[in-house]
Scaffold this motif. Structure first.
Motif, short mmCIF file in Angstrom:
data_model
loop_
_atom_site.label_atom_id
_atom_site.label_comp_id
_atom_site.label_asym_id
_atom_site.label_seq_id
_atom_site.Cartn_x
_atom_site.Cartn_y
_atom_site.Cartn_z
N LEU A 1 -5.58 -11.70 -9.25
CA LEU A 1 -7.03 -11.84 -9.16
C LEU A 1 -7.50 -10.74 -8.24
O LEU A 1 -7.19 -10.73 -7.05
CB LEU A 1 -7.41 -13.21 -8.59
CG LEU A 1 -7.02 -14.41 -9.42
CD1 LEU A 1 -7.23 -15.71 -8.62
CD2 LEU A 1 -7.84 -14.45 -10.69
N ILE A 2 -8.20 -9.77 -8.80
CA ILE A 2 -8.65 -8.61 -8.03
C ILE A 2 -10.10 -8.85 -7.59
O ILE A 2 -10.98 -9.06 -8.43
CB ILE A 2 -8.58 -7.32 -8.85
CG1 ILE A 2 -7.16 -7.12 -9.40
CG2 ILE A 2 -9.02 -6.13 -8.01
CD1 ILE A 2 -7.07 -5.98 -10.40
N GLU A 3 -10.31 -8.85 -6.29
CA GLU A 3 -11.67 -8.97 -5.75
C GLU A 3 -12.17 -7.56 -5.50
O GLU A 3 -11.69 -6.86 -4.61
CB GLU A 3 -11.68 -9.78 -4.45
CG GLU A 3 -13.05 -10.07 -3.90
CD GLU A 3 -13.91 -10.92 -4.85
OE1 GLU A 3 -15.12 -10.64 -4.93
OE2 GLU A 3 -13.39 -11.86 -5.47
N SER B 1 0.84 -1.18 0.00
CA SER B 1 0.00 0.00 0.00
C SER B 1 0.88 1.24 0.00
O SER B 1 1.87 1.30 0.71
CB SER B 1 -0.90 -0.02 1.24
OG SER B 1 -1.80 1.05 1.19
N THR B 2 0.53 2.21 -0.83
CA THR B 2 1.23 3.48 -0.88
C THR B 2 0.24 4.58 -0.52
O THR B 2 -0.95 4.33 -0.35
CB THR B 2 1.80 3.75 -2.29
OG1 THR B 2 0.72 4.00 -3.19
CG2 THR B 2 2.64 2.59 -2.79
N ASP B 3 0.72 5.83 -0.46
CA ASP B 3 -0.18 6.95 -0.19
C ASP B 3 -1.21 7.12 -1.29
O ASP B 3 -2.27 7.68 -1.08
CB ASP B 3 0.62 8.25 -0.05
CG ASP B 3 1.47 8.26 1.22
OD1 ASP B 3 1.18 7.49 2.16
OD2 ASP B 3 2.43 9.06 1.28
N LEU B 4 -0.89 6.65 -2.52
CA LEU B 4 -1.78 6.80 -3.66
C LEU B 4 -2.70 5.59 -3.85
O LEU B 4 -3.55 5.59 -4.72
CB LEU B 4 -0.97 7.02 -4.93
CG LEU B 4 -0.06 8.26 -4.91
CD1 LEU B 4 0.81 8.30 -6.15
CD2 LEU B 4 -0.89 9.53 -4.77
N ASP C 1 -11.78 2.30 -6.87
CA ASP C 1 -10.46 2.60 -6.31
C ASP C 1 -9.38 2.30 -7.34
O ASP C 1 -9.56 1.47 -8.23
CB ASP C 1 -10.19 1.79 -5.04
CG ASP C 1 -11.03 2.27 -3.86
OD1 ASP C 1 -11.65 3.35 -3.97
OD2 ASP C 1 -11.05 1.56 -2.84
N LYS C 2 -8.24 2.94 -7.19
CA LYS C 2 -7.13 2.81 -8.12
C LYS C 2 -6.13 1.76 -7.61
O LYS C 2 -5.75 1.77 -6.44
CB LYS C 2 -6.42 4.15 -8.25
CG LYS C 2 -5.32 4.19 -9.27
CD LYS C 2 -4.57 5.51 -9.28
CE LYS C 2 -5.46 6.71 -9.25
NZ LYS C 2 -4.74 7.99 -9.31
N ILE D 1 -5.02 0.66 -12.74
CA ILE D 1 -6.26 -0.04 -13.07
C ILE D 1 -7.34 0.49 -12.15
O ILE D 1 -7.12 0.62 -10.94
CB ILE D 1 -6.09 -1.57 -12.86
CG1 ILE D 1 -5.01 -2.13 -13.79
CG2 ILE D 1 -7.42 -2.29 -13.05
CD1 ILE D 1 -4.60 -3.55 -13.44
N VAL D 2 -8.50 0.80 -12.71
CA VAL D 2 -9.67 1.21 -11.92
C VAL D 2 -10.84 0.36 -12.40
O VAL D 2 -11.16 0.35 -13.59
CB VAL D 2 -9.99 2.71 -12.10
CG1 VAL D 2 -11.27 3.08 -11.35
CG2 VAL D 2 -8.82 3.58 -11.65
#
Length: 139
Positions: free
Chosen positions: A135-137, A50-53, A79-80, A114-115
């Motif tokens: 795999l994005i949930e 995780s980053t600030d962005l 979310d990005k 990716i959004v």
């Protein structure tokens, strides 16, 4: 989950996709930065941090060796997800969302994002090898 992977991989190799040139829809961007050197070592360990962005997915490609392998990522709707591709070749990542997205990358280091605006499970795969890198949930 194995059935989902088989269906997604079969869909990615369809004839329709090969006849239309890929486009980069809104929500997927990339920029290339040449790398200083290319290593012949195996790809580094997968990294999602995780980053600030927002969360960051680091994809490493060395020939046919790609990491991570189906890394599971939780992401909120809209979310990005930042993507960093470190590769010894140019190519593109397919994001099987609705609408489909692409992250094109050059040899070296490329940053993209990716959004996803629709809840569900979204696969991200390398186009050349069909390797599923994430795999994005989306919730």
């Amino acid at each position: 989950m194995a059935l989902t992977l088989v269906l997604a991989l079969a869909a990615c190799g369809s004839a329709d996709e090969d006849t239309a040139p890929p486009t980069e829809p809104t929500g997927a961007t990339s920029s290339a930065t040449p790398s200083a050197a290319t290593s012949s070592a195996a790809p580094a360990s997968p990294t999602t941090e995780s980053t600030d962005l927002g969360p960051l997915l680091t994809v490493t490609i060395d020939g046919d060796q790609i990491s991570p392998n189906a890394e599971e990522i939780d992401l909120g709707t809209g979310d990005k997800l930042l993507v960093e591709v470190q590769s010894d070749r140019a190519g593109e990542l397919h994001v099987h969302s609705a609408p489909e997205q692409f992250v094109q990358f050059a040899a070296g280091t490329t940053d993209g994002e990716i959004v996803v605006n629709t809840p569900g499970t979204v696969e991200v795969e390398d186009h050349d090898t069909s390797a599923v890198v994430a795999l994005i949930e989306v919730h």
